[in-house]
Structure formats: C-alpha cells, structure tokens
Design an enzyme around this catalytic site. Structure first.
Site, PDB file in Angstrom:
ATOM      1  N   GLY A 187       0.817  -5.640  -3.864  1.00  0.00           N
ATOM      2  CA  GLY A 187       0.179  -4.339  -3.939  1.00  0.00           C
ATOM      3  C   GLY A 187      -0.530  -3.987  -2.655  1.00  0.00           C
ATOM      4  N   GLY A 219      -6.898  -2.754   1.719  1.00  0.00           N
ATOM      5  CA  GLY A 219      -6.133  -3.919   2.124  1.00  0.00           C
ATOM      6  C   GLY A 219      -5.045  -4.281   1.145  1.00  0.00           C
ATOM      7  CG  ASP A 258     -11.188   4.415  -7.451  1.00  0.00           C
ATOM      8  OD1 ASP A 258     -10.781   5.558  -7.746  1.00  0.00           O
ATOM      9  OD2 ASP A 258     -10.579   3.650  -6.696  1.00  0.00           O
TER      10      ASP A 258
END
Length: 1001
Positions: free
Chosen positions: A691, A696, A824
């Site tokens: 991913g 990062g 988020d």
C-alpha cells in the site's frame, strides 16, 4: 420615444458600440476594480478586467450613467479575504459575491458603502461572530444574505435596526447562540430564513407574528421548543411556513388555515398533538406536510375545499376516521401520503379521476373495501403503496394500462383475482410486491424491461414457471414462496444473471434440479425447500461464489453432497432428504450442526453434527505408503530450502548493516515480540509493498519461519524528517501505544533513525474495507468458464464490519481519557482480519482532546474528499462529530456500494444520498444491487438512513458513536433473526419514501 426613419437606421452602425449601448465609468472606479482583481491574485475568471476596456462592458459590473452601481461575481472560485477598499466605489448599491471561497470575519469595511441596498455574501467561508454594530451597514439596506457561511455565536440584536430590510437570510450558518426577538421590529420584512442553525433551545417569539408583510418564514431544524403562538392570523401576507424538524409541542393554532395567502405549510417531525384545525380559508394552499407528529382526530372536511392543493402529507400520526370524499375530487392533487395512521373505512371512489395523481400512499392503516377504479385515470400514477390494510376485491383493470407506474405494493391485504396482464409489462415498473393476499392465476411469460423485484409469496398462483422466463433479464429478487406452483424448474431460469434472491419454497415443484447452472453469478439466496424435488444436488451450485444461503430441505433429493458445496455458504439446510455418503470436509463442522438432519444415509467425522461416524476417507486409505514417501521427500527439500534461506538472510543482513553502518536505529516495542529491527529492515523491498499512504509506503513483512507477518508503515524523507511527518509519527505512536481495543489496530513497536520512521503493526489478512467494496485488489475467484469473479461482501459481513468499526470509534470518543478524534476515518482506514473483524487504523491525523466535548482548534485541515464534515472543511474548530460524519459516509458506502467521491466534481456520496432522500426517490433504489437480499432489505434501509443521520450538515444533529453502536447492534440482532429463517420483508418507513423537501435557497 423618438423613432429614426428607416433611411437613417444605418447610421447607427457607424457609431462606436459603447456610445449607443453602455455608459463609461470614471478612472477612479476602474482603478478600484483592478485593485480588487490584484487583491484576489488575478483569478482567471476575471482575466477580462483590464486597463484597456470599459468596466461597464464587463459582465460582472452594472453601471448607471458614469458610475459603477453593482458587482455580481457568482461561483467564480474567488479565494482570499474580502477587499477592504471595495467601498471606494462610492455609488455601489448592489454587491453579490455568493458561492465563492472568500474567508475571514465579517467585513466591517462594508460600513463605508453608504448607498448599499443589496448585499449577498452567502456560501463562502466567513467565520467568527457577526459584529454587534452590524447596524452600521447602510440604512438603505433591503436585502441581506449571509447563508451557508461559518458564523457562530448569537445573531446580534442590532440587526433589527436595519429597518428597511425586506429579506434576511441567515440559514445554515452555524449560529449556536440565540436569535433576537427584536427581528419582529423589521416591519418591512418579507422573507426570513433562520433554518439549519443550532440555536440554544428557544420558543418562537410572539413578535415574529406581528410581521404583516412576511411572505416566507423558514426555521427548519433550528432547535425550537414550546408551542406556536396563537396570533398566527396577524401574518396576513404569509405564503410559506416551515417549522419542520424541531421540538415544537402543543396543538396546531386554530387560525393556521385562515391565512388566505398561505400556499405551503411544513410542520413535519415535531411533537404536535391534538387535531388538525377544521376551519379552512387558505384556498391558495398547495402543499401541506404535517407528518411525523402525534396528531389525532380526523382529517378535516375543509381540506376538500383546497382546490389548489397538490401535495397532502399526513403520514406517521395517530389520525383516525375516514378520508373526506371531497379530497378525492381535488383537481390538482398529485401526491397523497397518509400512511401509518389509524384511518379506516372505504376509500373515496374519485381518486385520480379529476387530477394528475402520481403518488398514492395509504399503507399501514385500516382501510377496507376496494381500490378506486380511477387511480390511474390520467395515466401518470407512479407509486401505489396500499400495503398493510384490509382492502379486498380485484385489482382495477385500468392499472394494466398505467404506463408510468414504478412501484406497485399491495401486500398484506385480502385482494383476490388475477393481476391485469398489462401491469406486469409496464415499461417503467421496478417493483411488484403483492405477498399475503389471495391472488390467483399464472405467472406472466413477459415482464417490463426494468422490473427488478417481484414478491408474490403467500398467494394462490398456480401453473408452471413460463418458458419465456429467460427474458426476465432485469429481475434481481423473485419471491414466490407458498403458492401452488408446479412442474419442473426450467433451465432458462438459471440464465438470469442479475438474480440475487430466488425463493420458491412451499410450492408443488417436482423433478430434478437443472444440472447446469448457466448464469447465476449474482445469486446469494436460494430457497427451494418444501417441494417434491428428486435427483441429485447440482454440482454447479458449488461454484456460485456469491451464494451464501441455500435451503433444499424437505424434498426427495438423493445422492452425495457435491464436494464443491460450501465455498461461501453461511446458511445451509439440506435436512429431510435422502442424501447419502460423506459430508464434504468444508461443511463437516459445528457451524452446520442443523444442516443435515433426517438424512439417514449421511455420515460425518464431527460428532457435533449428530450423524453416524464415517470410516476413514477413501483418499486417505488409498494413498498411505505413497503419501509417507512424498512427505519424506518434501520434508528433505524444505530443509534444504530453509537452510539456503537462512544463509541468504544472514548475508543480506550483514551486507545491509555494512552498507548502512552510519545509521543508528532505535527499536521500541510495546509488547513482547519475537523479532527485532534486523528482521524488518532487510525486507523493506518493493516486492513486499502492499500500500501507499499520504506519508509513506506500507510493507507486508514475514517475521519468522511460521509465515507470521507484520505490517510496517515507513515514513521517510530525502533530508531529515520534515516537521509535518515528524508530528504525524509522534501522534500515531502517542495514541496507539496507549490504546488497547479489539477494534483498533495493534501497534507492536516503532523503529526510528535520523531520516526514517517505521511503525510496526499487526498484519490483517483481508486488508482494507475499500478493497472489498470498490474492487481495489479485492480477492477474486475463477468460475467454471474461466472468467474471474470478484468476491462480494454479503450484508451480514458488512453489518459486522460496520458494528466493529463503530465500537472502535466509540471507544476512542467515550472511553479514552482524554478522548481521541481520528480526523481521517474512511473505508481505506478500516482494516479487516481473516474473520472480517474491523479495526480502525492510521492515526497519523488523530488528535487528543484536552477536555471531553471541548472543541479543539487545528492549525491545518486534513482528511480525504468525500469524508470531511462540512464544518471541518470550512473551519479548523472540530469535535468528535467530524468522525461521526466520516463514519456515516462509510455506512453509505456499505449500503450503496458507491465510493465516497460518488457524484460530480462538486458533490460527494453524502450529498448524493441526501439529494436522493430529499427528492423522494425510493431508498431501495440507492442500495447496492449486489447485496440487496430480500431478508435484509429493512436492515440495509435502516443503516442507509443512519448514514444520512450521521452526515447531517449540523454537527449537533448527528448522533454520538454510542447511539450509532446501539442502532447498529439492533440491526445486527434483527439480521441474525432474519437469517435464521424468518425471511419476511415487513413494512418500514423506507417503503413509503415519505415526502421530503429541498429548501429553495
């Protein structure tokens, strides 16, 4: 007016265009406008503003003689603050900057615009409180529109000193204080909109009802309490009254319908009691919505005099008695919704004869007698919802010619006879739900082109499934349980590729099941129980990846159970047949303890199943010595490969350490681990990347020879770690190292050096929720024909995931001390383990609140498009309700299958879902067709509505995560009961698609 003779008209074309059509402006005004353009950093939309052209020719500018009087810049992506020198335009009377991105506090520089009479700053990003001295605006101001900004606090009392105001729009602006009763002193006020604000609980001031010129009064969702004042009749000009979605109590004022100019009344979702006033003089009335209150008594006879009435919504009250006959003769009535009351008697026979009736929803009452023959007399009827009554007789033959009909739901009545042939073939018909009646006849060979749902269960239909069934290509749900259908199941039925639910139990079918399954790729529920089927279970059923529920019980099926069966089954019932042989290994466990009862020929190796014990499996007996040799060879090869792997690993570690000798790594573990940084670092290769996040890459790293894995998130920079990423790293470590919850991802440790940070998590096999919902690297399987099919999450799994994620957020908001806001929340941050247990991940954006429920000011706005709450995208002051909003979007994703960014470039999934609801569209149409199982329809609809509630624009209107958990748990229990075999789709508010209103802003 002097008219030039025709011979001289051509002279006009010799004059400069400006001379004949536009005035010129002075140099100072042009300079001011060019300064405005520069102040806003020369936006592309104003490129035509230049020194060489006349501002009076610019489309945004209005001129009078030689001066600029008006500026209108609508939806031009203007950003930045308000130009403080705009009032250098001394004759400015009209300023409209709505639907841009202008920020800052209310511009007090506007006090210098002495002639301003029209001001529209709506739908921008202004913040803070309105100034107490707002009355210093021009005394000539007549139009003030600030809606859709982020003002907070009180509406200042001095706004009432703008005595010439005729329009005041302050709705959807986040006011959370009070509104002044002195607004009632604005005697020229014609339009007042204060809706969608979280005011402190307040009563309606009596002074408001002294506004004799007021035409439009809207205070929807404004935290109103108490009763409506009784002096409504003073508002003699009132045309539209909207006080819906509040907590207003008491009765409807007796003079409400005496307002002769009144055309629209919205009082839905309050706590009004008593009866509806009898006296009606508001003969201009067009829309009445009094739904979702506690009203009692009868529908007034006076409503029969409202000749302009188009929409009458009285649903979800406690009204009784009969429907006045005159309502059926109203010439403009289009929409009647009176469902969920205690109404009775026979229906007026003239409904539809004299008006363009489109929606007729009388469900969940006690009506008797027949349906009116003329319901579709004008040919425009779209929705017929009469379920849960005591209606009888035959369906009017005229409905067979009703070409606009979309929804025909008459279930749980006492109707009889046959369904008109033409009704089945309607070109716009989407659903036919007629279960629980006495209908007879045979199934139609042809259906309408978009008919997707048929439920004829518990009737008296007979005959065979027609040979033309392969033409039913749009059908998704076919429920025909407990009828008198007979014959064999035709092979053509298996060609319906969109079919998700097929229930034919409790009939008289016979013969063998189709040997070849052609296209049931979407089928997830198949119930053929309580028939007379013979033969074997088709092997093809074992290759249906979507099939989760199979019931073939109480038949005469024989032979062995195909070994392929059970690939994705959750519910299985093969009891009361003549099956023989071994239970396939994937079904031979306690999860299917009741699946094989009363099949004497079956045997099992699991004592929990209660069947006779099998002898050793044939394949084991036949391969004894050979298997031992093969095992020995494989073991030898594995030992050699393992030795090579160890040597290679040692070499890589040594080489890596030599190459990276200058880096000093620090490893911090938060629990006992069987690996160190030397296990992790050599394996940070591209082959192990699974991913990519905003900060990062994420790696899947093996940590021992037992194939155990961890997930490692790497945050790094070419230079030293930048300040933002450093803050994210510290934030995530600080939070996750202290949190312990089964629905929050475990942080095992962290590894750091000067220019890299590594976070080591538990690895979750099923990755993230968005992979499954939106086909992003979701697991797939290959069908019999070689085609790749993506596996679909069924509804029980989706509900399980929703509940788990909700528990994780609930823990963060209510059980952590101090509380944690994630900031988020999104489907890619909901990770799934091998059992599809949900875990909240990625806390790089999370923040800890200093005090419970205290707003926390963020220096920057972070998050993902489609998930960000409106107040978070527009201000930096947030609380836990932004997570509730984001979680609501996930609920909408789970129920619709759509991505959070669904919509056009200006909208999102939440906005699309709300628009669907406000437009009155059937909620079932919004649900994901891939998992729209009949037995779960109610739960899916309820979770969809919960998603809408969570995504309310006002934070105060959203539920807490505790409330969300309670409601999801209730749905989960219901789903378990339904899955156990209830299988009935009961009535629900979603079946009615109640009239909702979009405010004309």
């Amino acid at each position: 007016m002097t008219i030039l003779p025709l011979p001289y008209l051509h002279l006009l074309f010799l004059l400069p265009f400006d001379v004949i059509s536009q005035p010129t402006t002075n140099q100072n005004d042009q300079t001011t406008l060019l300064n405005v353009k520069r102040f806003w950093s020369n936006p592309p939309s104003l490129n035509h503003w230049n020194q060489s052209s006349n501002p009076c020719n610019w489309p945004e500018i209005t001129c009078n003689a030689t001066t600029i009087t008006g500026i209108t810049i609508y939806n031009q992506d203007i950003t930045g603050n308000f130009p403080p020198f705009i009032c250098d335009l001394k004759n400015l009377t009209h300023l409209d900057l709505n639907y841009n991105y202008i920020t800052g506090s209310f511009p007090t520089s506007l006090y210098n615009c002495a002639n301003l009479n029209y001001l529209d700053l709506s739908q921008n990003y202004f913040v803070g409180r309105l100034p107490d001295d707002i009355s210093r605006l021009s005394p000539d101001l007549r139009y003030l529109n600030l809606y859709g900004n982020n003002f907070t606090g009180d509406i200042p009392v001095n706004i009432s000193r703008l005595s010439k105001l005729s329009t005041l729009k302050l709705h959807m602006t986040h006011f959370n204080g009070s509104f002044p009763e002195e607004i009632g002193n604005l005697k020229d006020l014609e339009v007042l909109k204060l809706s969608f604000n979280a005011f402190t609980p307040s009563k309606l001031p009596e002074s408001f009802f002294q506004l004799k010129k007021l035409r439009v009064f809207i205070m929807t969702e404004a935290n109103l309490i108490g009763e409506i004042p009784s002096n409504l009749s003073n508002m003699e000009s009132l045309e539209l009254l909207d006080l819906s979605v509040n907590n207003i109590t008491g009765s409807i004022p007796s003079d409400l319908f005496l307002l002769k100019n009144l055309t629209q009344v919205y009082l839905y979702q309050n706590n009004l009691t008593g009866g509806i006033p009898d006296s009606v003089e508001a003969l201009k009335m067009q829309i009445i919505d009094l739904s979702q209150n506690k009203l009692t008594g009868k529908i007034p006879d006076g409503f029969s005099n409202l000749m302009s009435l188009t929409n009458l919504t009285l649903s979800m009250n406690q009204l009784s008695g009969e429907v006045p006959a005159g309502i059926g003769r109203l010439p403009r009535l289009e929409d009647l919704r009176i469902f969920a009351n205690n109404l009775s008697g026979e229906l007026p026979p003239d409904f539809g004869r004299y008006s363009d009736l489109k929606i007729f929803d009388i469900a969940e009452n006690n009506f008797s007698g027949k349906l009116p023959e003329s319901l579709c007399y004008q040919g425009v009827l779209k929705g017929l919802e009469v379920f849960d009554n005591n209606l009888s007789g035959e369906i009017p033959k005229s409905l067979g010619n009703c070409s606009m009909l979309k929804s025909f739901q008459v279930y749980r009545n006492q109707f009889s006879g046959v369904i008109p042939d033409g009704l089945w073939k309607g070109s716009r018909l989407e659903r036919v739900v007629i279960s629980g009646n006495l209908f007879s006849g045979e199934l139609p060979p042809e259906l309408g082109p978009i008919l997707s749902r048929i439920d004829i269960s518990n009737n008296r239909f007979s005959g065979q499934i027609p040979t033309g069934v392969s033409s039913w290509t749009s059908l998704r749900v076919f429920m025909a349980s407990y009828n008198l259908l007979n014959g064999e199941i035709p092979q053509d039925l298996t060609a319906l590729s969109n079919l998700t639910n097929l229930l034919l139990d409790g009939n008289q079918f016979s013969g063998e099941l189709p040997a070849t399954i052609v296209s049931w790729s979407s089928l997830n529920t198949l119930n053929l129980s309580r028939n007379q089927f013979t033969g074997r279970i088709p092997v093809g059923l074992g290759f249906l990846d979507a099939l989760t529920a199979l019931d073939l019980s109480i038949n005469n099926i024989s032979g062995e159970i195909p070994s392929q069966l059970g690939r994705s089954l959750v519910l299985l019932d093969l009891s009361d047949n003549n099956l023989t042989g071994l239970i396939p290994s994937r079904l031979d466990n306690g999860a299917f303890i009741t699946s094989f009862l009363n099949n004497p020929g079956l045997c099992s190796d699991d004592p929990l199943l209660g069947l006779r014990y099998c002898s050793p499996r044939a394949e084991t007996r036949s391969s004894g010595k050979v298997s031992a040799k093969i095992v020995t060879i494989i073991a030898s090869i594995a030992t050699i490969l393992l030795l090579l792997a160890v040597l290679m690993t040692a070499y890589v570690i040594v080489h890596y350490r030599r190459r990276k000798y200058d880096l000093k790594w620090k490893f911090t573990s938060f629990q006992k681990l069987n690996f160190t940084e030397s296990t992790i670092l050599p394996r940070l290769t591209e082959n192990n990347v699974i991913g990519q996040g905003g900060s990062g890459k994420v790696y899947r790293i093996p940590v021992n020879i037992s194939s155990e894995f961890v997930a490692v998130k790497k945050i790094s920079s070419k230079k030293d770690l930048d300040h933002r990423l450093e803050k994210e790293f510290l934030s995530e470590v600080e939070i996750l190292s202290t949190i312990r919850h089964s629905n929050i991802v475990k942080l095992l440790g962290c590894i750091s050096c000067d220019n890299s940070k590594l976070l080591v998590y538990e690895y979750l096999e099923n990755r993230s929720l968005d992979c499954w919902l939106h086909r992003k690297r979701a697991p797939s399987s290959r069908g019999l024909n070689g085609s790749v099919r993506h596996m679909v999450l069924d509804w029980p799994k989706r509900l399980h995931i929703a509940l788990g994620a909700a528990h994780g957020l609930c823990y963060m908001h209510h059980d952590c001390v101090p509380a944690v806001i994630h900031r988020d929340v999104k489907s890619s941050n909901v990770l799934l383990d091998s059992e599809f247990n949900a875990k909240i991940a990625d806390f790089g954006l999370a923040r800890i609140l200093a005090k419970e429920n205290e707003l926390n000011t963020m220096s920057t706005v972070a998050g993902s498009f489609g998930y960000m709450a409106p107040e978070y995208a527009q201000t930096t002051r947030v609380n836990e309700k932004i997570d509730v909003y984001s979680f609501g979007v996930i609920l909408l994703e789970l129920t619709t299958g759509k991505e959070a960014s669904h919509g056009n470039e200006h909208s999102s999934l939440a906005e699309w879902a709300w628009q669907q609801a406000l437009d009155g569209a059937p909620m079932l149409d919004a649900l994901d067709s891939e998992v729209n199982e009949a037995v779960y329809t109610n739960d899916m609809t309820n979770v969809f509505k919960l998603g809408l509630w969570c995504t309310s624009k006002l934070p105060t209107n959203r539920p807490s995560m505790q409330e969300v958990c309670q409601m999801l748990l209730r749905c989960s229990v219901t789903a378990a009961v339904m899955a156990a075999g209830a299988g009935k789709n009961g009535g629900d508010v979603a079946d009615h698609f109640p009239l909702l209103k979009v405010e004309n802003v």
